[in-house]
Scaffold this motif. Structure first.
Motif, mmCIF file in Angstrom:
data_model
loop_
_atom_site.group_PDB
_atom_site.id
_atom_site.type_symbol
_atom_site.label_atom_id
_atom_site.label_comp_id
_atom_site.label_asym_id
_atom_site.label_seq_id
_atom_site.Cartn_x
_atom_site.Cartn_y
_atom_site.Cartn_z
ATOM 1 N N ALA A 190 49.883 39.509 54.211
ATOM 2 C CA ALA A 190 50.515 39.506 52.892
ATOM 3 C C ALA A 190 50.307 38.148 52.239
ATOM 4 C CB ALA A 190 52.007 39.810 53.007
ATOM 5 N N LEU A 191 49.779 38.165 51.038
ATOM 6 C CA LEU A 191 49.516 36.947 50.276
ATOM 7 C C LEU A 191 50.221 37.044 48.928
ATOM 8 C CD1 LEU A 191 45.657 36.707 50.910
ATOM 9 C CD2 LEU A 191 47.467 35.569 52.212
ATOM 10 N N TRP A 192 51.184 36.126 48.683
ATOM 11 C CA TRP A 192 51.795 36.019 47.358
ATOM 12 C C TRP A 192 50.907 35.069 46.555
ATOM 13 C CZ3 TRP A 192 57.840 35.436 47.771
ATOM 14 C CH2 TRP A 192 58.353 36.492 48.522
ATOM 15 N N LEU A 193 50.124 35.606 45.647
ATOM 16 C CA LEU A 193 49.075 34.827 44.992
ATOM 17 C C LEU A 193 49.592 33.955 43.862
ATOM 18 C CD1 LEU A 193 46.486 37.706 45.071
ATOM 19 C CD2 LEU A 193 46.463 35.647 46.488
ATOM 20 N N GLY A 194 50.640 34.386 43.172
ATOM 21 C CA GLY A 194 51.267 33.538 42.170
ATOM 22 C C GLY A 194 50.439 33.352 40.917
ATOM 23 N N VAL A 195 50.697 32.234 40.243
ATOM 24 C CA VAL A 195 50.110 31.995 38.928
ATOM 25 C C VAL A 195 49.357 30.668 38.911
ATOM 26 C CG1 VAL A 195 51.923 33.327 37.801
ATOM 27 C CG2 VAL A 195 52.193 30.852 38.026
ATOM 28 N N GLU A 196 48.418 30.576 37.981
ATOM 29 C CA GLU A 196 47.573 29.380 37.904
ATOM 30 C C GLU A 196 48.391 28.129 37.574
ATOM 31 O OE1 GLU A 196 43.282 28.048 35.975
ATOM 32 O OE2 GLU A 196 44.308 29.863 35.262
ATOM 33 N N GLN A 197 49.437 28.292 36.794
ATOM 34 C CA GLN A 197 50.267 27.143 36.417
ATOM 35 C C GLN A 197 50.806 26.403 37.638
ATOM 36 O OE1 GLN A 197 53.620 28.205 33.977
ATOM 37 N NE2 GLN A 197 54.495 26.148 33.999
ATOM 38 N N TYR A 198 51.027 27.129 38.728
ATOM 39 C CA TYR A 198 51.544 26.517 39.950
ATOM 40 C C TYR A 198 50.507 26.478 41.063
ATOM 41 C CZ TYR A 198 56.068 26.627 37.674
ATOM 42 O OH TYR A 198 57.106 26.421 36.777
ATOM 43 N N GLY A 199 49.240 26.485 40.687
ATOM 44 C CA GLY A 199 48.163 26.309 41.658
ATOM 45 C C GLY A 199 47.527 27.579 42.158
ATOM 46 N N GLY A 200 47.959 28.740 41.654
ATOM 47 C CA GLY A 200 47.405 30.007 42.115
ATOM 48 C C GLY A 200 46.104 30.347 41.420
ATOM 49 N N ASP A 201 45.018 29.752 41.870
ATOM 50 C CA ASP A 201 43.732 29.950 41.208
ATOM 51 C C ASP A 201 42.801 30.878 41.991
ATOM 52 O OD1 ASP A 201 43.190 28.287 43.336
ATOM 53 O OD2 ASP A 201 42.206 26.714 42.156
ATOM 54 N N ALA A 202 43.332 31.643 42.933
ATOM 55 C CA ALA A 202 42.497 32.568 43.696
ATOM 56 C C ALA A 202 41.930 33.656 42.786
ATOM 57 C CB ALA A 202 43.298 33.194 44.834
ATOM 58 N N THR A 203 40.707 34.041 43.030
ATOM 59 C CA THR A 203 40.026 35.075 42.259
ATOM 60 C C THR A 203 39.792 36.303 43.131
ATOM 61 O OG1 THR A 203 37.822 34.311 42.873
ATOM 62 C CG2 THR A 203 38.846 33.270 40.956
ATOM 63 N N VAL A 204 39.368 37.387 42.501
ATOM 64 C CA VAL A 204 39.007 38.584 43.250
ATOM 65 C C VAL A 204 37.863 38.276 44.211
ATOM 66 C CG1 VAL A 204 38.024 40.893 43.041
ATOM 67 C CG2 VAL A 204 39.871 40.187 41.513
ATOM 68 N N ALA A 205 36.945 37.415 43.797
ATOM 69 C CA ALA A 205 35.830 37.044 44.675
ATOM 70 C C ALA A 205 36.333 36.362 45.950
ATOM 71 C CB ALA A 205 34.865 36.126 43.924
ATOM 72 N N ASP A 206 37.401 35.581 45.832
ATOM 73 C CA ASP A 206 37.966 34.925 47.019
ATOM 74 C C ASP A 206 38.511 35.940 48.017
ATOM 75 O OD1 ASP A 206 37.447 32.352 46.038
ATOM 76 O OD2 ASP A 206 39.352 32.297 44.939
ATOM 77 N N LEU A 207 38.902 37.116 47.523
ATOM 78 C CA LEU A 207 39.480 38.153 48.374
ATOM 79 C C LEU A 207 38.427 39.039 49.024
ATOM 80 C CD1 LEU A 207 42.331 39.253 45.957
ATOM 81 C CD2 LEU A 207 42.657 38.045 48.119
ATOM 82 N N ALA A 208 37.174 38.856 48.662
ATOM 83 C CA ALA A 208 36.109 39.762 49.107
ATOM 84 C C ALA A 208 36.049 39.933 50.629
ATOM 85 C CB ALA A 208 34.764 39.298 48.559
ATOM 86 N N PRO A 209 36.136 38.867 51.432
ATOM 87 C CA PRO A 209 36.077 39.077 52.889
ATOM 88 C C PRO A 209 37.204 39.956 53.411
ATOM 89 C CG PRO A 209 35.663 36.777 52.349
ATOM 90 C CD PRO A 209 36.150 37.432 51.084
ATOM 91 N N VAL A 210 38.386 39.823 52.830
ATOM 92 C CA VAL A 210 39.508 40.665 53.244
ATOM 93 C C VAL A 210 39.282 42.108 52.813
ATOM 94 C CG1 VAL A 210 41.981 41.084 52.973
ATOM 95 C CG2 VAL A 210 41.131 38.734 53.186
ATOM 96 N N LEU A 211 38.831 42.299 51.588
ATOM 97 C CA LEU A 211 38.646 43.642 51.044
ATOM 98 C C LEU A 211 37.487 44.390 51.697
ATOM 99 C CD1 LEU A 211 39.212 42.928 47.237
ATOM 100 C CD2 LEU A 211 40.836 43.889 48.875
ATOM 101 N N SER A 212 36.578 43.661 52.324
ATOM 102 C CA SER A 212 35.412 44.302 52.942
ATOM 103 C C SER A 212 35.786 45.183 54.121
ATOM 104 C CB SER A 212 34.415 43.240 53.409
ATOM 105 O OG SER A 212 34.905 42.575 54.579
#
Length: 314
Positions: free
Chosen positions: A173-195
């Motif tokens: 479980a990953l609480w990704l949050g918002v960019e204002q507080y450092g949450g800059d993860a993208t869908v591309a960053d999730l690719a290994p998990v989603l594979s």
């Protein structure tokens, strides 16, 4: 496991009233009126309870009055690894907003904790203030549950999780949050998990609390990992009809036992469509906490802009 608060009052004669060491998750924290630092509380805890039988530990506040760095707490946990051979669960920073806002709750590199406890099965980390949280790719043979709770989870943390070798991981479980507080993860960053190739034992996936929840839903709709899941959690974010439509028109979700979408921005009609499509197959669908976006006039041109908010940010 039930949680039992340990205090320095639970020493000496009072220690006989404590439950068996292996029967509870022990919570160790300082209070505003404590005079002892956390490290002294921790030492008293290990000297009082049968440390070699402790199975779960919850770390609460580690400061007394003014907020202090978490590094001494991590160092104490790492130094105590030999005394805690039975430890299987660790929750780092069970801190409520009244004590410290999530976005202010500063962390450190938590990788050495997992390295120090190779038998750990459940690891939960709350907080990511000022971008101090760090996690390095690693191999861990026993970890079954990994959860990061943050109002802004950096992409580098998400990438490190995806690059880790966790052959027994069942719950992520990953609480990704918002960019204002450092949450800059993208869908591309999730690719290994989603594979689906990275964590062969995974049965629960939570990609939550995101301001790009529609994009995540669209990626999940065709992600190979979904076929192996028993439950999927896309809750707490800004999910709207676009993301829900992607889920409904993507790969089948009828094999799931549970789909959690609570705290969302779906229309009434879309809520009914999701439930009607999945509930007859036995899927438990949570579409509670329907939110309404804020609409602001952004200038003199009369144009209005819609704002959606995640459940947990600051």
């Amino acid at each position: 496991m039930p949680v039992c608060d340990f205090t320095t009052a639970d020493t000496g004669a009072d220690a006989t009233d404590l439950p068996p060491a292996e029967s509870v998750a022990w919570r160790i924290a300082t209070n505003w009126d404590d005079t002892r630092p956390f490290t002294e509380q921790w030492t008293a805890f290990l000297d009082t309870v049968a440390a070699d039988r402790i199975r779960a530990v919850v770390i609460g506040c580690w400061w007394n009055d003014d907020y202090t760095d978490v590094r001494p707490v991590l160092d104490a946990l790492i130094a105590s690894a030999d005394r805690l051979p039975a430890l299987r669960g660790l929750f780092l920073a069970d801190v409520m907003s009244e004590q410290c806002e999530l976005s202010w709750l500063r962390m450190d590199d938590v990788t050495p904790l997992l390295e120090a406890y190779p038998r750990l099965e459940e690891f939960v980390v709350r907080g990511c203030g000022s971008g101090d949280l760090a996690f390095q790719p690693l191999r861990h043979e026993r970890l079954r549950v990994l959860r990061f709770e943050s109002g802004g989870l950096p992409g580098e943390i998400v990438r490190a999780v995806g690059a880790s070798e966790l052959p027994r991981l069942e719950h992520l479980a990953l609480w990704l949050g918002v960019e204002q507080y450092g949450g800059d993860a993208t869908v591309a960053d999730l690719a290994p998990v989603l594979s689906g190739a990275r964590f062969p034992a995974l049965t629960h996936l939570g990609l939550q609390d995101s301001e790009i929840q529609d994009e995540i839903a669209a990626a999940v709709a065709s992600a190979p990992v979904v076929a192996q899941l028993e439950s999927l959690d896309l809750s707490m974010g800004t999910l709207g009809d676009t993301g829900a439509e992607a889920l409904l028109t993507g790969q089948p979700l009828t094999h799931l036992g549970r789909l959690d979408l609570h705290h969302h921005y779906l229309s009434d009609a879309m809520m009914r469509r999701v439930c009607d499509a999945l509930e007859p197959s036995g899927v438990e669908v949570n579409v509670s906490e329907q939110e309404e976006p804020d609409v602001w006039d952004d200038g003199d041109d009369g144009e209005e802009e819609e704002y959606r908010y995640v459940a947990v940010s600051e």
